[in-house]
Motif scaffolding. Structure first.
Motif, PDB file in Angstrom:
ATOM      1  N   GLN A  10      13.362 -10.275 -17.488  1.00 59.71           N
ATOM      2  CA  GLN A  10      13.264  -8.816 -17.813  1.00 59.71           C
ATOM      3  C   GLN A  10      11.776  -8.810 -18.220  1.00 59.71           C
ATOM      4  OE1 GLN A  10      16.562  -8.840 -20.596  1.00 59.71           O
ATOM      5  NE2 GLN A  10      17.334  -7.064 -19.726  1.00 59.71           N
ATOM      6  N   ARG A  53      17.232   2.342  -8.244  1.00 57.29           N
ATOM      7  CA  ARG A  53      17.539   1.362  -9.565  1.00 57.29           C
ATOM      8  C   ARG A  53      18.130   2.387 -10.612  1.00 57.29           C
ATOM      9  NH1 ARG A  53      14.568  -4.064  -9.928  1.00 57.29           N
ATOM     10  NH2 ARG A  53      16.046  -4.266 -11.570  1.00 57.29           N
ATOM     11  N   ASP A  56      21.720   2.317 -10.139  1.00 55.13           N
ATOM     12  CA  ASP A  56      22.463   0.824 -10.035  1.00 55.13           C
ATOM     13  C   ASP A  56      22.272   0.251 -11.302  1.00 55.13           C
ATOM     14  OD1 ASP A  56      23.027   1.362  -7.391  1.00 55.13           O
ATOM     15  OD2 ASP A  56      21.177   0.587  -6.384  1.00 55.13           O
ATOM     16  N   SER A  57      21.533   0.676 -12.375  1.00 56.71           N
ATOM     17  CA  SER A  57      21.202   0.024 -13.527  1.00 56.71           C
ATOM     18  C   SER A  57      21.762   0.763 -14.819  1.00 56.71           C
ATOM     19  CB  SER A  57      19.579  -0.038 -13.510  1.00 56.71           C
ATOM     20  OG  SER A  57      19.276   1.309 -14.033  1.00 56.71           O
ATOM     21  N   GLU A  61      18.141  -1.098 -18.666  1.00 58.02           N
ATOM     22  CA  GLU A  61      17.002  -1.232 -17.623  1.00 58.02           C
ATOM     23  C   GLU A  61      16.416  -0.134 -17.393  1.00 58.02           C
ATOM     24  OE1 GLU A  61      17.326  -2.318 -12.942  1.00 58.02           O
ATOM     25  OE2 GLU A  61      18.532  -3.521 -14.134  1.00 58.02           O
ATOM     26  N   ASP A 323      25.476   0.688 -22.700  1.00 62.44           N
ATOM     27  CA  ASP A 323      25.988  -0.254 -21.770  1.00 62.44           C
ATOM     28  C   ASP A 323      27.451  -0.828 -22.286  1.00 62.44           C
ATOM     29  OD1 ASP A 323      23.843   0.604 -19.904  1.00 62.44           O
ATOM     30  OD2 ASP A 323      22.520  -1.339 -20.517  1.00 62.44           O
TER      31      ASP A 323
END
Length: 408
Positions: A10, A53, A56-57, A61, A323
């Protein structure tokens, strides 16, 4: 993984994004016309795979992307965030047809999205929406009448997620007065202190619909922001995002995701201002030494760094909570946006002070950040609104029983 500990992959990715923003995206941003959508910049975000992204994140992120881009190119960060804000409702609530039509275009950077919630009389009190969706017996749909204002990417966007008042929910129930009809989606965008959150529907509206017009607004930071005027614009059941009458669920789901990342945007700006200040104070001659030798200056820089790091950690914690699907996401998201945006304002202002007059010269990094940093304290729920949300969430929890022997 703890929210405060980024793994080496990361960290490397964030460094690569900062370099990419400085070398590839900054030149495109500099060529853009102030107050207009920079389509070459949006297209570049698509070509680099960053827009893909967005969908998709997770929230963490997203925060890392926004902070890293903001450090080197606020315009690129804003273009990325606005694509996400306008198109996330389509990704999360759209029909297969809606997603198939628009998401590939957004991801490729060919279609520009807008999130149309605010109105002339409904900013901090988003529950006071007045844009009306009048039933249209001829089509079985609605006609939209009213205005949206302070909408990013308006009026140049290709489509907008539009929130309008249709009446009660399709199941005959009503959303709660504070906008928490679905607890998983949290409190209303702007505290939702009124009962007007009920009966709001989200629509996907292409901007080329007959009866839809708009104009650009000249703002402090020269972004593409404008109004959208709806004069009998037709929308049908096929344009609804989610369920009729449950548009606030769409809005809150989107805002709870993006609020922490607004904080990440602010942290990126604060870090850029801090880095510039460290370089300046370490080299600027003053009183027989350099500015950094002065205790008052060194202590000021230490305060700036401490506040920036604290804001960063709170943003990461809120993103990780999202998340994980924690139930306290609304409180954490509000805290993250509150602290990070207020911190960025403080850090940028302090950086300007330590740089002196040069920081006020047009074209200087800090002159740019000074204009950019003000708006995040207002949009997606002003600072005062975030405090209201935090307090409501705290008092919603049952009080902890006092322990034995504790003073009453």
């Amino acid at each position: 993984m703890p929210a405060f500990s980024l793994d080496p992959e990361q960290t490397t990715w964030c460094a690569r994004l900062r370099t990419l923003a400085a070398e590839r995206l900054r030149p495109l941003a500099d060529k853009g016309e102030p107050g207009r959508v920079n389509r070459p910049l949006v297209a570049a975000l698509g070509e680099l795979g960053l827009l893909a992204r967005l969908f998709d994140s997770g929230a963490l992120e997203l925060c890392l992307m926004r902070e890293s881009l903001a450090h080197a190119c606020t315009e690129a960060e804003t273009a990325l965030a606005l694509q996400g804000l306008g198109a996330h409702p389509v990704a999360a609530f759209g029909t297969p047809e809606q997603r198939g039509r628009w998401l590939p275009e957004v991801v490729a950077g060919r279609a520009v999205a807008a999130f149309a919630l605010s109105e002339p009389g409904a900013g901090s009190d988003a529950a006071a929406l007045a844009l009306e969706a009048v039933p249209d017996p001829e089509t079985g749909g609605w006609r939209l009448h009213g205005e949206k204002r302070w909408i990013s990417n308006a009026p140049e966007a290709d489509f907008a997620t539009v929130f309008a008042r249709t009446g009660d929910r399709a199941d005959g129930t009503r959303d709660r007065a504070d906008g928490t009809g679905d607890r998983a989606d949290g409190p209303a965008a702007d505290a939702g202190t009124r009962s007007g959150s009920r009966g709001v529907t989200a629509f996907l509206v292409p901007v080329d619909r007959p009866g839809l017009s708009g104009q650009a607004l000249d703002m402090l930071a020269p972004h593409a922001i404008g109004s959208l005027v709806f004069d009998g614009v037709r929308v049908g059941p096929e344009d609804v995002l989610g369920e009729p009458g449950r548009g606030f669920r769409v809005a809150m789901h989107t805002l709870n995701l993006f609020r922490p990342s607004v904080g990440a945007f602010a942290v990126g700006m604060a870090q850029a201002a801090l880095d510039a200040t460290l370089a300046h104070t370490a080299a600027r001659p003053a009183f027989g030494g350099v500015l950094a030798d002065l205790q008052a200056v060194a202590h000021q820089v230490a305060e700036m760094a401490t506040r920036t790091e604290a804001a960063r950690l709170l943003v990461y914690a809120a993103a990780e909570a999202y998340d994980r699907g924690d139930p306290d996401v609304p409180r954490r998201a509000a805290m993250a946006k509150l602290l990070a945006t207020e911190t960025a304002q403080y850090v940028v202002d302090a950086a300007v002070q330590l740089h002196g007059a040069r920081a006020l010269q047009r074209g200087h990094l800090l002159e740019h950040l000074y204009r950019e940093v003000r708006a995040p304290r207002i949009y997606e729920g002003a600072t005062e609104v975030q405090r209201t949300i935090i307090a409501k969430e705290l008092y919603r929890q049952p009080p902890t029983a006092p322990t034995a022997g504790a003073p009453s």
